[in-house]
Design a protein around this motif. Structure first.
Motif, mmCIF file in Angstrom:
data_model
loop_
_atom_site.group_PDB
_atom_site.id
_atom_site.type_symbol
_atom_site.label_atom_id
_atom_site.label_comp_id
_atom_site.label_asym_id
_atom_site.label_seq_id
_atom_site.Cartn_x
_atom_site.Cartn_y
_atom_site.Cartn_z
ATOM 1 N N LEU A 167 68.465 96.257 -32.409
ATOM 2 C CA LEU A 167 67.552 96.697 -31.356
ATOM 3 C C LEU A 167 66.484 97.589 -31.974
ATOM 4 O O LEU A 167 66.800 98.611 -32.596
ATOM 5 C CB LEU A 167 68.311 97.464 -30.275
ATOM 6 C CG LEU A 167 67.459 98.171 -29.212
ATOM 7 C CD1 LEU A 167 66.636 97.167 -28.417
ATOM 8 C CD2 LEU A 167 68.327 99.004 -28.284
ATOM 9 N N PHE A 168 65.233 97.203 -31.802
ATOM 10 C CA PHE A 168 64.117 97.999 -32.302
ATOM 11 C C PHE A 168 63.386 98.604 -31.109
ATOM 12 O O PHE A 168 62.788 97.878 -30.307
ATOM 13 C CB PHE A 168 63.169 97.128 -33.136
ATOM 14 C CG PHE A 168 63.848 96.449 -34.301
ATOM 15 C CD1 PHE A 168 64.067 97.133 -35.482
ATOM 16 C CD2 PHE A 168 64.292 95.141 -34.197
ATOM 17 C CE1 PHE A 168 64.704 96.520 -36.560
ATOM 18 C CE2 PHE A 168 64.927 94.511 -35.261
ATOM 19 C CZ PHE A 168 65.132 95.206 -36.450
ATOM 20 N N LEU A 212 64.764 92.792 -29.122
ATOM 21 C CA LEU A 212 66.186 92.504 -29.285
ATOM 22 C C LEU A 212 66.316 91.337 -30.248
ATOM 23 O O LEU A 212 65.830 90.235 -29.973
ATOM 24 C CB LEU A 212 66.840 92.143 -27.944
ATOM 25 C CG LEU A 212 67.203 93.283 -26.991
ATOM 26 C CD1 LEU A 212 65.986 94.088 -26.573
ATOM 27 C CD2 LEU A 212 67.934 92.739 -25.769
ATOM 28 N N GLN A 213 66.961 91.576 -31.379
ATOM 29 C CA GLN A 213 67.159 90.540 -32.392
ATOM 30 C C GLN A 213 68.653 90.207 -32.441
ATOM 31 O O GLN A 213 69.459 90.955 -33.003
ATOM 32 C CB GLN A 213 66.665 91.023 -33.760
ATOM 33 C CG GLN A 213 66.732 90.003 -34.864
ATOM 34 C CD GLN A 213 66.290 90.583 -36.201
ATOM 35 O OE1 GLN A 213 67.026 91.373 -36.815
ATOM 36 N NE2 GLN A 213 65.094 90.210 -36.646
ATOM 37 N N PHE A 214 69.026 89.090 -31.825
ATOM 38 C CA PHE A 214 70.413 88.635 -31.843
ATOM 39 C C PHE A 214 70.621 87.825 -33.118
ATOM 40 O O PHE A 214 69.921 86.841 -33.359
ATOM 41 C CB PHE A 214 70.711 87.775 -30.616
ATOM 42 C CG PHE A 214 70.695 88.538 -29.313
ATOM 43 C CD1 PHE A 214 71.827 89.211 -28.875
ATOM 44 C CD2 PHE A 214 69.545 88.584 -28.530
ATOM 45 C CE1 PHE A 214 71.817 89.913 -27.672
ATOM 46 C CE2 PHE A 214 69.527 89.279 -27.328
ATOM 47 C CZ PHE A 214 70.672 89.957 -26.898
ATOM 48 N N THR A 222 62.808 103.161 -33.742
ATOM 49 C CA THR A 222 64.171 103.548 -34.075
ATOM 50 C C THR A 222 65.025 102.299 -34.005
ATOM 51 O O THR A 222 64.875 101.473 -33.095
ATOM 52 C CB THR A 222 64.706 104.644 -33.127
ATOM 53 O OG1 THR A 222 66.028 105.007 -33.518
ATOM 54 C CG2 THR A 222 64.723 104.183 -31.684
ATOM 55 N N HIS A 223 65.900 102.127 -34.986
ATOM 56 C CA HIS A 223 66.723 100.918 -35.102
ATOM 57 C C HIS A 223 68.157 101.233 -34.702
ATOM 58 O O HIS A 223 68.764 102.171 -35.218
ATOM 59 C CB HIS A 223 66.675 100.391 -36.547
ATOM 60 C CG HIS A 223 67.601 99.249 -36.806
ATOM 61 N ND1 HIS A 223 68.199 99.038 -38.040
ATOM 62 C CD2 HIS A 223 68.062 98.259 -36.011
ATOM 63 C CE1 HIS A 223 68.956 97.964 -37.988
ATOM 64 N NE2 HIS A 223 68.896 97.483 -36.770
ATOM 65 N N VAL A 224 68.680 100.448 -33.777
ATOM 66 C CA VAL A 224 70.065 100.608 -33.336
ATOM 67 C C VAL A 224 70.782 99.279 -33.557
ATOM 68 O O VAL A 224 70.295 98.227 -33.139
ATOM 69 C CB VAL A 224 70.144 100.984 -31.840
ATOM 70 C CG1 VAL A 224 71.591 101.112 -31.386
ATOM 71 C CG2 VAL A 224 69.381 102.289 -31.577
ATOM 72 N N ARG A 225 71.910 99.334 -34.209
ATOM 73 C CA ARG A 225 72.709 98.110 -34.446
ATOM 74 C C ARG A 225 73.960 98.157 -33.588
ATOM 75 O O ARG A 225 74.687 99.157 -33.557
ATOM 76 C CB ARG A 225 73.080 97.989 -35.923
ATOM 77 C CG ARG A 225 74.039 96.828 -36.210
ATOM 78 C CD ARG A 225 74.210 96.552 -37.669
ATOM 79 N NE ARG A 225 75.328 95.637 -37.908
ATOM 80 C CZ ARG A 225 75.399 94.762 -38.891
ATOM 81 N NH1 ARG A 225 74.398 94.673 -39.777
ATOM 82 N NH2 ARG A 225 76.457 93.968 -39.034
#
Length: 459
Positions: free
Chosen positions: A31-32, A44-46, A453-456
């Motif tokens: 998630l960026f 959203l990068q799945f 901000t990057h959330v995995r």
């Protein structure tokens, strides 16, 4: 092309299904959350496959009103270029515009030279453009729900477009008035009018670009309980639409529409007359051409009354644009993604009137209790995170809690609300709880040149 086939999926009395992992589902989500000032932009990068061999991309909102006007175009251009890089030349699988506020769609605007941020997104050829049902301009102004599969647009489409224009004209005239700073209008009030007015202006280029992308791919106008609009694009991911409700679904909306028919979902002729009234009196009720005192000033004995009348006029206009602002927020999409045993909640700017319908439906509170990722509603506005929703999150807790939920906030302090009235956005009491009870991420806490901000989230 519309994908508005309805079927009862949630709230039909049955318990929500147990969470299961799908062998064909993504392994994790990147998630960026982009820093766009006061606005929202989430990619959203799945990620599918052991070697990250397959990625699906969903862009949720792309707008700003917080960045300085001279810099906003450059900022959104930079964000668009980064989104293109992350897609690596592939198509965007979906573009989601939760509602029409500028801080959610302004980046979709194009330029005549083809170099606008919206041009970059359009070049990614999104397969689907998803918007709330109220954004379908083929609706008649008295519509109580989306077009059905067999319904045809009528002359109502012309009326709907006129209503939309009228509402936006009000906002544009308010912006014009605030920019001219008429005498007697307090600075804080003028700034508030300018901010809310700009957020509710027509954003015509962005609206047209969204429509064009939908025509090139597929468009869907969403409402509570409709069939999963992303099922063919995101294998192993189930998407629930929890809002907005249609007028037919929500008794609250029916009541508000009946008592305030001109303003709630669409803005009719009264909006035109209001806009014309503002436009025709841009200098306020005490225009210099009507003042015969020396140097164009009012006589001393009249100045007290003039100041208070002008101030009252400003507050009246503030009431109008605030009403428009709230009505627009209550048409916001609320999406819940279920994937790999986890639930991800993206409510746009939905406020309590929008939330109330979903929260009253059987099974919804139980479904939301297991949320693992919460995109904080309306940039941290307190009434966009109903306390019943917040208290129902089972995975909130202190840092020692196992499987503690994650929250992501896109915001910019000092642009909305008032600390004196305890309506500031983001609301301090809410932020304090988010920091204490979740893994908290905020774009406001990024370094000056930080883009996102990057959330995995692992599934």
């Amino acid at each position: 092309m519309s994908t508005n086939k309805a079927r009862p999926k949630v709230g039909a009395g049955a318990k929500p299904p147990a969470l299961t992992k799908s062998a064909k589902g993504p392994t994790h989500l990147n998630l960026f959350a982009y820093q766009v000032g006061f606005g929202d932009c989430f990619l959203l990068q799945f990620v599918y496959g052991d070697a990250d061999s397959d990625k699906r991309h969903v862009l949720i909102d792309f707008g700003t009103t917080g960045a300085p006007e001279a810099d906003s175009g450059k900022l959104m251009q930079r964000v668009a270029e980064d989104i293109r890089e992350k897609c690596r030349g592939a198509q965007l699988d979906a573009v989601v515009a939760t509602h029409r506020h500028a801080d959610h769609i302004s980046g979709f605007a194009t330029k005549s030279n083809g170099n606008g941020s919206g041009d970059i997104i359009r070049a990614l050829q999104p397969r689907l453009v998803l918007q709330p049902w109220t954004e379908d301009l083929a609706l008649a102004t008295d519509a109580t729900g989306p077009l059905t599969k067999n319904a045809k647009a009528t002359a109502g489409s012309t009326r709907a477009f006129s209503a939309l224009q009228a509402m936006n004209n009000v906002a544009e005239q308010v912006v014009k008035l605030a920019a001219e700073k008429p005498g007697g209008l307090p600075r804080g009030l003028a700034e508030r009018l300018d901010f809310l007015g700009r957020d509710n202006t027509k954003n015509l280029s962005a609206v047209e670009n969204l429509a064009g992308m939908g025509n090139a791919g597929k468009s869907s106008y969403a409402y509570y309980g409709m069939e999963d609009p992303l099922k063919d694009l995101l294998p192993g991911v189930k998407t629930y639409v929890l809002g907005p409700p249609t007028v037919d679904q929500s008794a609250t909306i029916k009541k508000q529409r009946a008592t305030d028919n001109d303003e709630f979902w669409h803005f009719h002729a009264r909006g035109v007359s209001t806009a014309n009234s503002i436009d025709g009196n841009a200098h306020g009720p005490f225009d210099a051409s009507y003042v015969f005192a020396k140097k164009g000033k009012l006589p001393r004995e009249a100045r007290w009354a003039a100041k208070h009348i002008t101030n009252a006029r400003g507050n009246q206009l503030l009431g109008i644009v605030t009403m428009l602002d709230k009505a627009m927020n209550n048409t916001s999409l609320i999406l819940l993604f279920e994937v790999g045993g986890k639930r991800l909640l993206f409510p746009g700017d939905a406020q309590i009137e929008n939330w109330s319908y979903a929260l009253e439906q059987p099974g919804i509170a139980e479904m939301l209790a297991d949320v693992d990722l919460y995109k904080v509603g309306h940039h941290g506005s307190l009434n966009a995170t109903p306390k019943s929703l917040w208290k129902g999150f089972n995975k909130r807790g202190n840092s020692s809690k196992k499987d503690r939920m994650t929250s992501v906030l896109s915001t910019m302090a000092g642009k909305h609300g008032s600390e004196e009235k305890r309506t500031e956005v983001p609301r301090k009491t809410l932020v304090d709880e988010l920091k204490h009870d979740t893994h908290f991420h905020s774009t406001q806490e990024l370094p000056i040149n930080g883009l996102y901000t990057h959330v995995r989230i692992d599934f």
